[in-house]
Design a protein around this motif. Structure first.
Motif, PDB file in Angstrom:
ATOM      1  N   UNK A  16      -4.120   6.018  10.696  1.00 53.24           N
ATOM      2  CA  UNK A  16      -5.069   6.269   9.612  1.00 53.24           C
ATOM      3  C   UNK A  16      -4.597   5.758   8.260  1.00 53.24           C
ATOM      4  N   UNK A  17      -3.288   5.583   8.101  1.00 46.77           N
ATOM      5  CA  UNK A  17      -2.782   5.052   6.834  1.00 46.77           C
ATOM      6  C   UNK A  17      -3.305   3.644   6.566  1.00 46.77           C
ATOM      7  N   UNK A  18      -3.699   2.960   7.631  1.00 49.35           N
ATOM      8  CA  UNK A  18      -4.235   1.607   7.468  1.00 49.35           C
ATOM      9  C   UNK A  18      -5.539   1.616   6.677  1.00 49.35           C
ATOM     10  N   UNK A  19      -6.225   2.742   6.663  1.00 49.90           N
ATOM     11  CA  UNK A  19      -7.479   2.847   5.914  1.00 49.90           C
ATOM     12  C   UNK A  19      -7.238   2.620   4.416  1.00 49.90           C
ATOM     13  N   UNK A  20      -6.114   3.158   3.906  1.00 53.10           N
ATOM     14  CA  UNK A  20      -5.791   2.971   2.488  1.00 53.10           C
ATOM     15  C   UNK A  20      -5.577   1.495   2.175  1.00 53.10           C
ATOM     16  N   UNK A  21      -4.862   0.806   3.060  1.00 54.20           N
ATOM     17  CA  UNK A  21      -4.600  -0.616   2.864  1.00 54.20           C
ATOM     18  C   UNK A  21      -5.894  -1.414   2.934  1.00 54.20           C
ATOM     19  N   UNK A  22      -6.739  -1.069   3.906  1.00 54.22           N
ATOM     20  CA  UNK A  22      -8.009  -1.772   4.074  1.00 54.22           C
ATOM     21  C   UNK A  22      -8.921  -1.564   2.861  1.00 54.22           C
ATOM     22  N   UNK A  23      -8.944  -0.343   2.357  1.00 55.13           N
ATOM     23  CA  UNK A  23      -9.775  -0.037   1.196  1.00 55.13           C
ATOM     24  C   UNK A  23      -9.357  -0.871  -0.016  1.00 55.13           C
ATOM     25  N   UNK A  24      -8.050  -1.009  -0.231  1.00 53.78           N
ATOM     26  CA  UNK A  24      -7.566  -1.791  -1.367  1.00 53.78           C
ATOM     27  C   UNK A  24      -7.846  -3.286  -1.180  1.00 53.78           C
ATOM     28  N   UNK A  25      -7.867  -3.751   0.043  1.00 53.99           N
ATOM     29  CA  UNK A  25      -8.239  -5.152   0.290  1.00 53.99           C
ATOM     30  C   UNK A  25      -9.674  -5.406  -0.147  1.00 53.99           C
ATOM     31  N   UNK A  26     -10.557  -4.460   0.132  1.00 54.11           N
ATOM     32  CA  UNK A  26     -11.970  -4.633  -0.227  1.00 54.11           C
ATOM     33  C   UNK A  26     -12.199  -4.509  -1.731  1.00 54.11           C
ATOM     34  N   UNK A  27     -11.275  -3.913  -2.461  1.00 54.77           N
ATOM     35  CA  UNK A  27     -11.425  -3.754  -3.907  1.00 54.77           C
ATOM     36  C   UNK A  27     -10.939  -4.969  -4.697  1.00 54.77           C
ATOM     37  N   UNK A  28     -10.350  -5.946  -4.029  1.00 58.70           N
ATOM     38  CA  UNK A  28      -9.756  -7.085  -4.732  1.00 58.70           C
ATOM     39  C   UNK A  28     -10.799  -7.941  -5.465  1.00 58.70           C
ATOM     40  N   UNK A  29     -10.399  -8.453  -6.618  1.00 61.00           N
ATOM     41  CA  UNK A  29     -11.286  -9.321  -7.403  1.00 61.00           C
ATOM     42  C   UNK A  29     -11.280 -10.756  -6.882  1.00 61.00           C
TER      43      UNK A  29
END
Length: 285
Positions: A16-29
């Motif tokens: 489930x920790x991968x969710x945090x990493x995935x979320x930050x990938x989607x927030x990238x400019x």
């Protein structure tokens, strides 16, 4: 439109920790046009988590994974010139991390690869924290082959826990080594420098990524490094031996423990360094 980017993340039981990493990938400019997850047949929900974020998931047999060959497999699949490799536990520090590393990579046509700064997680222990602060300083720089005289084997240091590459240049030098299952990033950096290209470090491109290795883990990891240097002895022949860098590390760690008031950890740090040295020498021989 800004430069299109491919992100590659090899995974195995990321949880489930991968969710945090995935979320930050989607927030990238940055203009990320594809995110490729190469999963080594996870036994948990990692592939489903990746798919739920819209990532492309390619599942390979666990026995087929190799740090070099799996990254080359992913590189061949990438549809963009610039490819950013990350690990499943590297958490982007802010929304500009990818943009920052790409801008750094593009400022020189001969700059072929750039790695970013790895910050310690807040709960990282003192010894693990120092390792990140020592290897990932707050000042950016560029390496060329001529830097060997000053930096030695550190010239070829690069970490693909967070690194951006120009695909065409990487392919021109043969790509990731399929026979190398540890140190593929160092191998690539050395080959690029030997071919006349530059590598770089961008301190403004940051991820959280750190480990608290136990004594035995440190021993095993150092043994693997030694084995890698034995198998790829040309690295030491050209860039110099690793022991000198190890001595520098020990003295800087000692200074850090005094400066931070953590002198009581000197015996623990001593044991870690002794086991690293023993492990490295055994692996090397």
């Amino acid at each position: 439109m800004s430069t299109p980017i491919t992100i590659v993340v090899p995974t195995y039981n990321a949880g489930n920790n991968f969710k945090k990493c995935a979320y930050m990938l989607l927030k990238q400019t940055a203009n990320i046009t594809e995110i490729i997850v190469i999963d080594s047949s996870s036994e948990d929900k990692t592939p489903d988590i990746a798919k739920s974020f819209g990532f492309s998931v390619d599942i390979i047999p666990k026995c087929d994974f190799g740090h070099g060959k799996t990254r080359q497999y992913a590189l061949n699949k990438a549809n963009t010139e610039i490819v950013v490799f990350m690990t499943q536990d590297a958490l982007l520090a802010d929304q500009n991390s990818i943009d920052n590393i790409i801008c750094f990579l593009q400022r020189d046509k001969n700059l072929a690869a750039v790695y970013g700064r790895q910050l310690p997680y807040l709960n990282t222990g003192v010894i693990g924290r120092f390792a990140r602060l020592y290897n990932y300083p707050d000042t950016s720089f560029v390496n060329t082959f001529e830097d060997i005289e000053k930096k030695g084997i550190k010239t070829a240091f690069l970490s693909d826990s967070f690194a951006a590459y120009k695909k065409s240049i990487l392919q021109n030098i043969g790509g990731f080594p399929k026979h190398v299952n540890f140190g593929e990033d160092t191998y690539i950096a050395a080959k690029l420098l030997l071919a006349g290209y530059k590598t770089g470090y961008c301190a403004e491109a940051m991820v959280y990524h750190s480990h608290d290795y136990g004594l035995y883990e440190d021993y095993l990891r150092s043994k693997i490094i030694g084995k890698f240097h034995k198998e790829e002895h040309w690295l030491l022949d050209i860039f110099g031996r690793a022991e000198g860098e190890g001595v520098k590390y020990v003295f800087k760690e000692l200074e850090y423990l005094f400066d931070t008031g953590k002198i009581y950890l000197l015996p623990v740090a001593f044991l870690h360094n002794i086991l690293r040295f023993i492990g490295y020498r055994i692996g090397l021989r």
